[in-house]
Design a protein around this motif. Structure first.
Motif, PDB file in Angstrom:
ATOM      1  N   VAL A   1       0.859  -1.246  -0.126  1.00  0.00           N
ATOM      2  CA  VAL A   1       0.056  -0.085   0.112  1.00  0.00           C
ATOM      3  C   VAL A   1       0.817   1.275   0.057  1.00  0.00           C
ATOM      4  CG1 VAL A   1      -1.920  -1.166   1.130  1.00  0.00           C
ATOM      5  CG2 VAL A   1      -0.132   0.028   2.508  1.00  0.00           C
ATOM      6  N   LYS A   2       2.207   1.260   0.318  1.00  0.00           N
ATOM      7  CA  LYS A   2       3.020   2.447   0.293  1.00  0.00           C
ATOM      8  C   LYS A   2       2.971   3.096  -0.758  1.00  0.00           C
ATOM      9  CE  LYS A   2       6.696   2.174   2.958  1.00  0.00           C
ATOM     10  NZ  LYS A   2       8.108   1.919   3.358  1.00  0.00           N
ATOM     11  N   PRO A   3       3.233   2.366  -2.012  1.00  0.00           N
ATOM     12  CA  PRO A   3       3.620   3.253  -3.295  1.00  0.00           C
ATOM     13  C   PRO A   3       2.354   4.003  -3.832  1.00  0.00           C
ATOM     14  CG  PRO A   3       4.728   0.805  -3.507  1.00  0.00           C
ATOM     15  CD  PRO A   3       3.841   1.127  -2.121  1.00  0.00           C
ATOM     16  N   PRO A   4       1.042   3.160  -3.658  1.00  0.00           N
ATOM     17  CA  PRO A   4       0.260   4.440  -4.197  1.00  0.00           C
ATOM     18  C   PRO A   4      -0.185   5.338  -3.149  1.00  0.00           C
ATOM     19  CG  PRO A   4      -0.786   2.161  -3.606  1.00  0.00           C
ATOM     20  CD  PRO A   4       0.652   1.985  -3.509  1.00  0.00           C
ATOM     21  N   LEU A   5      -0.066   4.977  -1.891  1.00  0.00           N
ATOM     22  CA  LEU A   5      -0.369   6.272  -1.046  1.00  0.00           C
ATOM     23  C   LEU A   5       0.621   7.169  -0.947  1.00  0.00           C
ATOM     24  CD1 LEU A   5      -1.532   4.066   2.213  1.00  0.00           C
ATOM     25  CD2 LEU A   5      -2.974   5.469   0.621  1.00  0.00           C
ATOM     26  N   ALA A   6       1.998   6.954  -1.214  1.00  0.00           N
ATOM     27  CA  ALA A   6       2.913   7.772  -1.351  1.00  0.00           C
ATOM     28  C   ALA A   6       2.739   8.715  -2.539  1.00  0.00           C
ATOM     29  CB  ALA A   6       4.207   7.370  -1.430  1.00  0.00           C
ATOM     30  N   ALA A   7       2.480   8.113  -3.614  1.00  0.00           N
ATOM     31  CA  ALA A   7       2.084   8.619  -4.690  1.00  0.00           C
ATOM     32  C   ALA A   7       1.024   9.789  -4.662  1.00  0.00           C
ATOM     33  CB  ALA A   7       1.829   7.875  -6.198  1.00  0.00           C
ATOM     34  N   LEU A   8      -0.072   9.518  -3.949  1.00  0.00           N
ATOM     35  CA  LEU A   8      -1.255  10.383  -3.768  1.00  0.00           C
ATOM     36  C   LEU A   8      -0.694  11.568  -2.890  1.00  0.00           C
ATOM     37  CD1 LEU A   8      -4.196  10.689  -4.020  1.00  0.00           C
ATOM     38  CD2 LEU A   8      -4.413   9.429  -1.801  1.00  0.00           C
ATOM     39  N   LEU A   9       0.145  11.142  -1.944  1.00  0.00           N
ATOM     40  CA  LEU A   9       0.538  12.352  -1.090  1.00  0.00           C
ATOM     41  C   LEU A   9       1.419  13.291  -1.657  1.00  0.00           C
ATOM     42  CD1 LEU A   9       0.998  13.457   1.926  1.00  0.00           C
ATOM     43  CD2 LEU A   9       2.936  12.012   2.020  1.00  0.00           C
ATOM     44  N   ALA A  10       2.237  12.836  -2.745  1.00  0.00           N
ATOM     45  CA  ALA A  10       3.380  13.534  -3.375  1.00  0.00           C
ATOM     46  C   ALA A  10       2.332  14.382  -4.387  1.00  0.00           C
ATOM     47  CB  ALA A  10       4.124  12.795  -4.330  1.00  0.00           C
ATOM     48  N   ARG A  11       1.151  14.332  -4.817  1.00  0.00           N
ATOM     49  CA  ARG A  11       0.527  15.095  -5.642  1.00  0.00           C
ATOM     50  C   ARG A  11      -0.381  16.298  -4.968  1.00  0.00           C
ATOM     51  NH1 ARG A  11      -0.736   9.985  -8.302  1.00  0.00           N
ATOM     52  NH2 ARG A  11      -2.610   9.806  -7.343  1.00  0.00           N
ATOM     53  N   LEU A  12      -0.418  16.294  -3.526  1.00  0.00           N
ATOM     54  CA  LEU A  12      -1.049  17.378  -3.081  1.00  0.00           C
ATOM     55  C   LEU A  12      -0.014  18.694  -3.037  1.00  0.00           C
ATOM     56  CD1 LEU A  12      -2.273  15.482   0.468  1.00  0.00           C
ATOM     57  CD2 LEU A  12      -3.326  16.218  -1.638  1.00  0.00           C
ATOM     58  N   PRO A  13      -0.797  19.823  -3.089  1.00  0.00           N
ATOM     59  CA  PRO A  13       0.170  21.232  -3.349  1.00  0.00           C
ATOM     60  C   PRO A  13       0.790  21.334  -2.061  1.00  0.00           C
ATOM     61  CG  PRO A  13      -2.205  21.411  -3.963  1.00  0.00           C
ATOM     62  CD  PRO A  13      -2.083  19.849  -3.444  1.00  0.00           C
ATOM     63  N   GLY A  14       1.889  21.686  -2.055  1.00  0.00           N
ATOM     64  CA  GLY A  14       2.967  22.113  -1.310  1.00  0.00           C
ATOM     65  C   GLY A  14       3.449  20.935  -0.331  1.00  0.00           C
ATOM     66  N   VAL A  15       3.325  19.747  -0.848  1.00  0.00           N
ATOM     67  CA  VAL A  15       4.025  18.284  -0.268  1.00  0.00           C
ATOM     68  C   VAL A  15       5.206  17.903  -1.238  1.00  0.00           C
ATOM     69  CG1 VAL A  15       3.394  16.144   0.295  1.00  0.00           C
ATOM     70  CG2 VAL A  15       1.697  17.769   0.628  1.00  0.00           C
ATOM     71  N   ARG A  16       6.160  17.715  -0.549  1.00  0.00           N
ATOM     72  CA  ARG A  16       7.422  17.194  -1.161  1.00  0.00           C
ATOM     73  C   ARG A  16       7.582  15.802  -0.502  1.00  0.00           C
ATOM     74  NH1 ARG A  16      12.928  20.544  -1.245  1.00  0.00           N
ATOM     75  NH2 ARG A  16      11.459  21.940  -2.133  1.00  0.00           N
ATOM     76  N   VAL A  17       7.816  14.570  -1.449  1.00  0.00           N
ATOM     77  CA  VAL A  17       8.085  13.352  -1.196  1.00  0.00           C
ATOM     78  C   VAL A  17       9.434  13.016  -1.628  1.00  0.00           C
ATOM     79  CG1 VAL A  17       7.308  10.997  -0.903  1.00  0.00           C
ATOM     80  CG2 VAL A  17       5.609  12.721  -0.664  1.00  0.00           C
ATOM     81  N   ARG A  18      10.399  12.544  -0.783  1.00  0.00           N
ATOM     82  CA  ARG A  18      11.647  11.988  -1.451  1.00  0.00           C
ATOM     83  C   ARG A  18      11.957  10.790  -0.864  1.00  0.00           C
ATOM     84  NH1 ARG A  18      10.559  15.919  -4.076  1.00  0.00           N
ATOM     85  NH2 ARG A  18      12.059  17.743  -4.367  1.00  0.00           N
ATOM     86  N   PHE A  19      12.787   9.796  -1.563  1.00  0.00           N
ATOM     87  CA  PHE A  19      13.241   8.385  -1.095  1.00  0.00           C
ATOM     88  C   PHE A  19      14.509   8.500  -0.899  1.00  0.00           C
ATOM     89  CE2 PHE A  19      14.276   7.639  -5.474  1.00  0.00           C
ATOM     90  CZ  PHE A  19      15.418   6.928  -5.075  1.00  0.00           C
ATOM     91  N   LEU A  20      15.052   7.838   0.347  1.00  0.00           N
ATOM     92  CA  LEU A  20      16.586   7.770   0.810  1.00  0.00           C
ATOM     93  C   LEU A  20      16.950   6.727  -0.177  1.00  0.00           C
ATOM     94  CD1 LEU A  20      18.434   8.750   2.939  1.00  0.00           C
ATOM     95  CD2 LEU A  20      17.669   6.681   4.198  1.00  0.00           C
ATOM     96  N   THR A  21      18.319   7.329  -0.923  1.00  0.00           N
ATOM     97  CA  THR A  21      18.748   6.380  -1.579  1.00  0.00           C
ATOM     98  C   THR A  21      20.291   6.457  -0.622  1.00  0.00           C
ATOM     99  OG1 THR A  21      19.987   5.976  -3.695  1.00  0.00           O
ATOM    100  CG2 THR A  21      19.909   8.262  -3.164  1.00  0.00           C
ATOM    101  N   ASP A  22      21.627   5.444  -1.286  1.00  0.00           N
ATOM    102  CA  ASP A  22      22.589   5.416  -0.602  1.00  0.00           C
ATOM    103  C   ASP A  22      23.370   6.724  -0.706  1.00  0.00           C
ATOM    104  OD1 ASP A  22      24.664   4.941  -2.999  1.00  0.00           O
ATOM    105  OD2 ASP A  22      22.605   4.044  -3.553  1.00  0.00           O
TER     106      ASP A  22
END
Length: 372
Positions: free
Chosen positions: A143-164
């Motif tokens: 469930v995390k991928p679709p929920l993260a995509a939805l969150l990232a589409r909200l105005p003023g919201v920035r979603v990033r993933f931690l890479t190495d």
């Protein structure tokens, strides 16, 4: 006013509010970095439950940081709702560096707040593993991928993933459009590392929170077959790891050195710098901070043949890898230890070269770029 691609206004916020609900591992080091990088426009807010505020990890990493500490409820959903309201009232950007379990509660809290009362949000996904990999499948993976995509589409919201920390991995399957930020690892200003004494025992270290996933019993069994290598463990050991250490014959041979406790940052740094190589034998699909911390000090790494840590080791040439599962795993790890010892000067040179790829700027800019 100009706006960034993820909807964040580059000058709308002069203050940050950092939410952290779990004191384990290296999470509070991330929180400290964000708080100390905050702009001078206002004292940053640190939003934590009482259990985190009273933890020894908080005392070690955050007690001396200039921040206004605000206690939030222990319940996750209630804590996220309180964080949204607090950040909005303070005119601050809410920063959630440990975001994986907070995606769904944050979506609900932002929806309840209404668009006019929402703060800007930066959320970091620390784990982006998907079902079907080397780790046990959990409902959250799906469930995390679709929920993260939805969150990232909200105005003023920035979603990033931690890479190495080296930036070897630049995109994650299942998370299209979500950009990476590098694991922040600072390079110590301690001058060149002295060459190892060829007559001294070769010291291999395991550090941090030492849990079952670090495959310590496998390493102990492998070192039974490499009699001139010592094993150093520094950090809190889980009960099953402690039991394996007690049962190992390496202790009676004088080749096992254990410091089972929470280390300060200075002690952690000194422990890594004090060994000839670091063992990171978990093959989970997540970036390893320990691999980068070792490279930052010019220390080679013994890694797994699969998983993200393997990509870090092989992508930089800083060590050797071995299979950590299957009937031949013990022999394979023993052989990799022998190869690492033989190639130590070359691998140490590669580790020193990899230091140039490390730093904290990418992490800070990725999460706080619109308030700096």
């Amino acid at each position: 006013m100009a706006r960034e691609a993820d909807g964040a206004s580059p000058s709308a916020y002069g203050r940050i509010a950092v939410l952290e609900l779990d004191p384990l591992g290296h999470r509070l080091r991330y929180v400290r970095l964000l708080l100390t990088a905050a702009p001078d426009a206002g004292l940053p807010l640190l939003l934590v439950p009482a259990a985190v505020r009273s933890s020894p990890e908080f005392a070690e990493h955050l007690a001396d940081v200039a921040a206004e500490v605000v206690e939030v409820p222990g319940d996750r959903s209630a804590a996220v709702r309180a964080a949204v309201a607090t950040a909005a009232a303070a005119g601050a950007r809410l920063v959630v560096p440990d975001g994986d379990k907070n995606v769904a509660p944050l979506l609900v809290a932002l929806a309840r707040a209404g668009r006019a009362a929402r703060p800007g949000v930066s959320l970091l996904l620390m784990r982006t593993v998907l079902p079907g990999g080397s780790e046990r499948t959990t409902p959250g993976m799906a469930v995390k991928p679709p929920l993260a995509a939805l969150l990232a589409r909200l105005p003023g919201v920035r979603v990033r993933f931690l890479t190495d920390a080296f930036g070897v991995v630049v995109r994650r399957r299942g998370f299209p459009g979500i950009e990476p930020v590098r694991d922040p690892v600072a390079v110590p200003d301690d001058g060149p590392r002295a060459p190892r004494d060829p007559d001294a025992p070769f010291r291999l270290g395991v550090f941090g929170v030492i849990s079952a996933r670090k495959n310590v019993p496998l390493l102990l069994a492998a070192l039974e077959r490499v009699p001139d290598v010592h094993l150093v463990l520094a950090g809190r050991c889980d009960a099953d790891v402690a039991a394996a250490l007690t049962a190992s014959s390496l202790s009676a041979q004088g080749r096992l050195h254990v410091d089972d406790r929470l280390l300060s940052e200075a002690e952690f740094d000194a422990a890594i710098a004090g060994v000839d190589a670091v063992a990171v034998l978990h093959d989970n699909d997540a970036p390893s901070g320990i691999v980068a911390e070792a490279a930052a000090r010019g220390v080679p790494v013994l890694g797994p043949a699969r998983g993200w840590a393997s990509s870090m080791v092989t992508g930089t040439g800083i060590g050797e890898v071995a299979e950590v599962s299957g009937p031949d795993a013990v022999d394979g790890v023993a052989d990799a230890v022998r190869r690492l010892r033989a190639a130590h000067p070359r691998r140490a040179t590669a580790a020193r070269r990899a230091r140039a790829r490390l730093g904290t700027e990418d992490f800070v800019r990725g999460l706080l770029g619109d308030v700096l």
